[in-house]
Design a protein around this motif. Structure first.
Motif, PDB file in Angstrom:
ATOM      1  N   ILE A   8       1.087  -1.049   0.093  1.00 40.29           N
ATOM      2  CA  ILE A   8       0.076   0.047  -0.360  1.00 40.29           C
ATOM      3  C   ILE A   8       1.048   0.757  -0.128  1.00 40.29           C
ATOM      4  CG2 ILE A   8      -1.547   1.284   1.126  1.00 40.29           C
ATOM      5  CD1 ILE A   8      -2.447  -1.266   2.902  1.00 40.29           C
ATOM      6  N   GLU A   9       0.515   2.084  -0.581  1.00 38.11           N
ATOM      7  CA  GLU A   9       1.502   3.413  -1.020  1.00 38.11           C
ATOM      8  C   GLU A   9       0.146   4.331  -0.426  1.00 38.11           C
ATOM      9  OE1 GLU A   9       4.350   4.247  -4.441  1.00 38.11           O
ATOM     10  OE2 GLU A   9       2.415   5.468  -4.470  1.00 38.11           O
ATOM     11  N   LEU A  10       1.007   5.659   0.250  1.00 38.21           N
ATOM     12  CA  LEU A  10       0.716   6.593   0.910  1.00 38.21           C
ATOM     13  C   LEU A  10       1.099   8.187   0.474  1.00 38.21           C
ATOM     14  CD1 LEU A  10      -0.749   6.000   4.662  1.00 38.21           C
ATOM     15  CD2 LEU A  10      -1.813   5.946   2.590  1.00 38.21           C
ATOM     16  N   LEU A  11       0.521   9.109  -0.469  1.00 42.11           N
ATOM     17  CA  LEU A  11       1.275   9.767  -0.559  1.00 42.11           C
ATOM     18  C   LEU A  11       0.848  11.474  -0.016  1.00 42.11           C
ATOM     19  CD1 LEU A  11       0.734   9.406  -4.553  1.00 42.11           C
ATOM     20  CD2 LEU A  11       2.175   8.442  -3.183  1.00 42.11           C
ATOM     21  N   ALA A  12       1.902  11.813   0.273  1.00 46.77           N
ATOM     22  CA  ALA A  12       1.338  13.435   1.283  1.00 46.77           C
ATOM     23  C   ALA A  12       0.485  14.042   0.234  1.00 46.77           C
ATOM     24  CB  ALA A  12       3.008  14.167   0.687  1.00 46.77           C
ATOM     25  N   ASN A  13      -0.016  14.979   1.176  1.00 46.50           N
ATOM     26  CA  ASN A  13      -1.770  15.183   0.359  1.00 46.50           C
ATOM     27  C   ASN A  13      -1.135  16.471  -0.168  1.00 46.50           C
ATOM     28  OD1 ASN A  13      -3.889  16.097   0.124  1.00 46.50           O
ATOM     29  ND2 ASN A  13      -5.532  15.910   2.030  1.00 46.50           N
ATOM     30  N   PRO A  14      -1.585  16.851  -0.816  1.00 46.69           N
ATOM     31  CA  PRO A  14      -0.869  18.231  -1.471  1.00 46.69           C
ATOM     32  C   PRO A  14      -2.211  19.480  -1.336  1.00 46.69           C
ATOM     33  CG  PRO A  14      -2.159  16.634  -3.354  1.00 46.69           C
ATOM     34  CD  PRO A  14      -1.718  16.612  -2.353  1.00 46.69           C
ATOM     35  N   GLN A  15      -3.064  19.232  -0.608  1.00 44.42           N
ATOM     36  CA  GLN A  15      -4.195  19.846  -0.213  1.00 44.42           C
ATOM     37  C   GLN A  15      -4.690  19.901   1.126  1.00 44.42           C
ATOM     38  OE1 GLN A  15      -8.087  19.275  -2.298  1.00 44.42           O
ATOM     39  NE2 GLN A  15      -7.501  20.545  -3.841  1.00 44.42           N
ATOM     40  N   TYR A  16      -3.105  19.742   2.216  1.00 40.74           N
ATOM     41  CA  TYR A  16      -3.732  19.154   3.189  1.00 40.74           C
ATOM     42  C   TYR A  16      -3.125  21.214   3.759  1.00 40.74           C
ATOM     43  CZ  TYR A  16      -2.881  17.848   8.442  1.00 40.74           C
ATOM     44  OH  TYR A  16      -2.989  17.385   9.511  1.00 40.74           O
ATOM     45  N   ARG A  17      -4.130  20.798   4.745  1.00 36.45           N
ATOM     46  CA  ARG A  17      -3.711  22.307   5.227  1.00 36.45           C
ATOM     47  C   ARG A  17      -2.543  22.253   6.029  1.00 36.45           C
ATOM     48  NH1 ARG A  17      -6.937  18.792   8.559  1.00 36.45           N
ATOM     49  NH2 ARG A  17      -6.348  18.545  10.272  1.00 36.45           N
ATOM     50  N   LYS A  18      -1.841  23.803   6.281  1.00 35.67           N
ATOM     51  CA  LYS A  18      -0.717  24.004   6.854  1.00 35.67           C
ATOM     52  C   LYS A  18      -1.051  23.659   8.204  1.00 35.67           C
ATOM     53  CE  LYS A  18       3.169  27.417   7.945  1.00 35.67           C
ATOM     54  NZ  LYS A  18       3.513  28.931   7.275  1.00 35.67           N
ATOM     55  N   VAL A  19      -0.280  23.273   8.903  1.00 33.26           N
ATOM     56  CA  VAL A  19      -0.064  22.112  10.248  1.00 33.26           C
ATOM     57  C   VAL A  19       1.414  22.131  10.576  1.00 33.26           C
ATOM     58  CG1 VAL A  19      -0.175  20.411  11.586  1.00 33.26           C
ATOM     59  CG2 VAL A  19      -2.126  20.732   9.848  1.00 33.26           C
ATOM     60  N   VAL A  20       1.604  23.374  11.877  1.00 32.03           N
ATOM     61  CA  VAL A  20       2.943  23.816  12.211  1.00 32.03           C
ATOM     62  C   VAL A  20       3.502  22.424  13.143  1.00 32.03           C
ATOM     63  CG1 VAL A  20       4.387  25.116  12.828  1.00 32.03           C
ATOM     64  CG2 VAL A  20       2.632  26.037  10.972  1.00 32.03           C
ATOM     65  N   PHE A  21       4.571  22.060  13.937  1.00 33.75           N
ATOM     66  CA  PHE A  21       4.616  21.264  14.753  1.00 33.75           C
ATOM     67  C   PHE A  21       5.195  22.200  15.997  1.00 33.75           C
ATOM     68  CE2 PHE A  21       7.282  18.640  17.581  1.00 33.75           C
ATOM     69  CZ  PHE A  21       6.446  17.951  17.601  1.00 33.75           C
ATOM     70  N   ASN A  22       4.323  22.116  17.019  1.00 34.66           N
ATOM     71  CA  ASN A  22       4.584  22.799  17.995  1.00 34.66           C
ATOM     72  C   ASN A  22       4.269  22.187  19.979  1.00 34.66           C
ATOM     73  OD1 ASN A  22       2.190  22.782  18.369  1.00 34.66           O
ATOM     74  ND2 ASN A  22       1.684  24.926  18.366  1.00 34.66           N
ATOM     75  N   ASP A  23       4.090  20.195  19.456  1.00 38.52           N
ATOM     76  CA  ASP A  23       4.567  20.296  20.674  1.00 38.52           C
ATOM     77  C   ASP A  23       5.703  20.292  21.739  1.00 38.52           C
ATOM     78  OD1 ASP A  23       2.558  19.395  19.123  1.00 38.52           O
ATOM     79  OD2 ASP A  23       2.614  17.179  19.272  1.00 38.52           O
ATOM     80  N   GLN A  24       5.836  20.321  22.941  1.00 37.69           N
ATOM     81  CA  GLN A  24       6.719  20.152  23.150  1.00 37.69           C
ATOM     82  C   GLN A  24       7.538  18.978  23.684  1.00 37.69           C
ATOM     83  OE1 GLN A  24       8.654  23.845  23.855  1.00 37.69           O
ATOM     84  NE2 GLN A  24       6.637  24.397  22.422  1.00 37.69           N
ATOM     85  N   GLY A  25       8.771  18.923  24.123  1.00 36.03           N
ATOM     86  CA  GLY A  25       9.155  17.353  25.499  1.00 36.03           C
ATOM     87  C   GLY A  25       9.553  17.621  26.832  1.00 36.03           C
ATOM     88  N   SER A  26       9.606  16.537  26.919  1.00 35.91           N
ATOM     89  CA  SER A  26       9.662  17.267  28.545  1.00 35.91           C
ATOM     90  C   SER A  26      10.707  15.794  29.146  1.00 35.91           C
ATOM     91  CB  SER A  26       8.291  15.907  29.363  1.00 35.91           C
ATOM     92  OG  SER A  26       8.334  14.533  28.720  1.00 35.91           O
ATOM     93  N   ASP A  27      11.627  14.982  28.688  1.00 38.25           N
ATOM     94  CA  ASP A  27      13.210  15.045  28.222  1.00 38.25           C
ATOM     95  C   ASP A  27      13.660  15.062  27.570  1.00 38.25           C
ATOM     96  OD1 ASP A  27      12.405  12.970  26.498  1.00 38.25           O
ATOM     97  OD2 ASP A  27      11.831  11.764  28.474  1.00 38.25           O
ATOM     98  N   ASP A  28      15.045  14.276  27.530  1.00 32.43           N
ATOM     99  CA  ASP A  28      15.784  14.743  26.905  1.00 32.43           C
ATOM    100  C   ASP A  28      15.703  14.425  25.491  1.00 32.43           C
ATOM    101  OD1 ASP A  28      18.153  16.192  28.784  1.00 32.43           O
ATOM    102  OD2 ASP A  28      19.395  14.867  29.087  1.00 32.43           O
ATOM    103  N   ALA A  29      15.388  13.188  25.192  1.00 36.53           N
ATOM    104  CA  ALA A  29      15.220  12.787  24.556  1.00 36.53           C
ATOM    105  C   ALA A  29      14.176  13.051  23.101  1.00 36.53           C
ATOM    106  CB  ALA A  29      14.597  10.908  24.256  1.00 36.53           C
ATOM    107  N   THR A  30      12.573  13.559  24.190  1.00 35.06           N
ATOM    108  CA  THR A  30      11.441  14.308  23.697  1.00 35.06           C
ATOM    109  C   THR A  30      12.397  15.954  23.477  1.00 35.06           C
ATOM    110  OG1 THR A  30      10.699  14.673  25.655  1.00 35.06           O
ATOM    111  CG2 THR A  30       9.577  12.783  23.976  1.00 35.06           C
TER     112      THR A  30
END
Length: 598
Positions: free
Chosen positions: A236-258
């Motif tokens: 199965i192949e999934l392609l990035a949706n060219p019409q996907y709205r602009k979603v900007v990552f802003n989650d925060q980490g809680s330890d060194d790895a995250t």
């Protein structure tokens, strides 16, 4: 034994890496290469409950809420909403404001017109779960909870009433184009979790009406990926949706790895890769060899019987460490169990002799041997249906049904299951006692068959095995045509309710494959649903566990401890306890991968 397997056994991991051919030519495209362990069933979010299908669906269809990628303990956040829902009327009313301008993927069903997501789409999608022709396994999440939903359900007097998606109920109302109001009969502490499940992802009425019962072959959503090529049960192949709205990552980490992942993704738009290539790999050996040959960017839950191919005493083999392969141990919210059909004429029923038969089968199961031999230590014994870390889990609870072959034999003797001249037992009426267990048509399935054969022969029970694909076993189970089989459940939301609904009577034929239907258990389940996480609710769950062990529709087996591997070029990889995939977040260092694949 195949020559390839013989090479693995004799020469070790380094030989595998040298002998097998390179995966692919160098490429500049960011392609994530992953595997799923069983074939997909349906790409309809209201229908699919198997992990492969839900994994794909959660990247195509969008619920109103989703989980913060990095937060532990888990935390919800808006997905298609502007903000978190307003909760009114002491927890019985939810007001949800959608973001305007979210678009469905273009499809002929829309007749060439752009199609925007609206509040009515979520109302329609939730009502579809009630549709008896859909046979949704997710009905338990809403049934009896939404105000006025009796109009969508069969009448209490047993008389049929025509189901109509146009039926309006006060529990689901569109205040305006982008505002949805949901009203409940009573507060539900898990309702926000429900609004984050893929089953509540928005589908468009036009698509469902255009494709009818084939809509699961035409997944049209608003998510970060769209369906590309699809070779059923293979690739199965999934392609990035060219019409996907602009979603900007802003989650925060809680330890060194995250915090490192948060810094890498900060301000980046999602998804990070242009394509996801998904292969179905049912054979355990093929999964490990595929990862070692760089065909996959990560391998979750290294098959326990083959863990010595990549681990030494629980640590990554030096040859893999030198390549930059990373190992992480993870405890998913997952329970493995064996269930028996309570409506089956041989193992089913609630009389003492039927309970004795199921209890004896449970007593024949040696969890310590299973964990040591089959799971190679990568598991803990399941004391109840609940895995650690779900709300409602009681670490002090211990199962009263422990491995005891002597007791199992005595129990069968007492209730008239006498041995014949061949050493196998008969039913109390003198007829032959012969069990049939469905199992996977794979190496793993055959290994488990032999374990159960050994267990049951130790107590004089003759068993045969019917092997099939996972999807076919599920289909037969929903029709009540499976006597007994192994299964596992991964939490859809992190609460005990999601596991105990597997034994709730009204869910029989849906998620309750064992068709266990005990009024006392059902009442406790309903009582627990009215409570938030508390000592009082935990005490109720303890009573439910006792009833489950008393009537034994299940033999709880293990909770896995998974060994997860990721390649050196894969970035931002982090397992989530509830979401099945992290495909929108991970990134691929193409230059680093191409150096290895030369």
């Amino acid at each position: 034994m195949s020559l390839r397997f013989l090479f693995v056994a004799l020469l070790g991991v380094s030989a595998v890496i040298k002998v097998l051919p390179a995966h692919a030519a160098a490429s500049t495209e960011k392609v994530l290469r992953v595997l799923v362990t069983t074939p997909e069933s349906s790409l309809d979010p209201a229908v699919a409950s198997d992990v492969p299908s839900v994994s794909i669906n959660e990247n195509i269809f969008e619920p109103m809420l989703r989980y913060d990628y990095l937060a532990r303990p888990v935390k919800l956040k808006p997905n298609t909403l502007k903000s978190m829902p307003e909760i009114l009327d002491q927890g019985k009313t939810y007001v949800l404001h959608l973001q305007p301008g979210i678009m469905f993927t273009p499809d002929p069903a829309f007749k060439g017109k752009p199609r925007e997501l609206t509040a009515e789409d979520y109302i329609y999608s939730i009502k579809r779960i009630y549709d008896p022709t859909v046979k949704s396994p997710w009905l338990f999440m809403f049934e009896g909870k939404l105000l006025g939903d009796e109009k969508l359900r069969p009448a209490k007097d047993g008389k049929s009433q025509d189901f109509n998606l146009q039926t309006s109920i006060p529990g689901l109302q569109a205040v305006d184009k982008y505002t949805l109001r949901i009203r409940l009969n009573a507060p539900d502490s898990n309702f926000l979790f429900i609004l984050a499940t893929t089953a509540t992802g928005a589908v468009a009425r036009e698509v469902v009406e255009a494709y009818g019962n084939q809509v699961g072959n035409h997944p049209i959503g608003t998510g970060p990926f769209i369906l590309g090529q699809w070779q059923r049960s293979f690739r199965i192949e999934l392609l990035a949706n060219p019409q996907y709205r602009k979603v900007v990552f802003n989650d925060q980490g809680s330890d060194d790895a995250t915090r490192k992942i948060a810094a890498s993704l900060a301000g980046q738009t999602l998804p990070r890769v242009s394509k996801v290539e998904i292969k179905i790999m049912e054979e355990q050996q093929s999964r490990v060899l595929g990862f070692l040959n760089h065909e996959f960017d990560y391998l979750e839950q290294v098959p326990a019987p083959l863990s010595n191919m990549v681990l030494d005493d629980g640590k990554l083999k030096p040859a893999l460490q030198q390549q930059g392969v990373r190992l992480s141990l993870f405890t998913p919210l997952q329970t493995y169990y064996m269930w028996m059909n309570m409506e089956d004429p041989v193992v089913g029923g609630y009389t003492l002799e039927k309970i004795a038969l199921r209890r004896a089968i449970a007593l024949s199961y040696d969890s310590k041997e299973d964990i040591a031999l089959m799971e190679k230590g990568l598991a803990i014994q399941a004391q109840s249906p609940l895995p650690p870390n779900v709300l409602g889990y009681d670490p002090s609870y211990k199962t009263p049904v422990q491995y005891d072959v002597k007791l199992a034999n005595a129990l069968l003797d007492k209730f008239g299951y006498r041995r014949g001249t061949d050493g196998y037992r008969n039913l109390p009426d003198g007829q032959l006692l012969h069990l049939q267990m469905h199992s996977l048509a794979s190496t793993t399935g055959r290994l488990h068959d032999e374990v159960w054969r050994k267990n049951l022969e130790a107590i004089g029970i003759h068993v045969s095995f019917k092997t099939d694909k996972h999807s076919e076993i599920l289909r037969a189970a929903r029709l009540g045509k499976v006597q007994m089989t192994e299964a596992n459940w991964i939490a859809d939301f992190p609460d005990a309710e999601n596991f105990y609904q597997l034994l709730y009577g009204p869910n029989a034929g849906r998620a309750n494959y064992s068709r266990f239907n005990l009024p006392a258990f059902n009442k406790l389940y309903e009582d627990a649903m009215r409570l938030s996480d508390s000592p009082e609710r935990t005490a109720i769950y303890r009573q439910m566990a006792q009833l489950m062990h008393g009537y034994t529709p299940w033999v709880p087996r293990i909770h896995p401890v998974t060994a997860d591997l990721s390649q050196s070029w894969l970035q931002n990889y982090y397992r989530h306890p509830v979401d099945f995939t992290n495909w929108r977040y991970v990134d691929v260092d193409v230059i680093a991968r191409n150096k290895v694949l030369k």
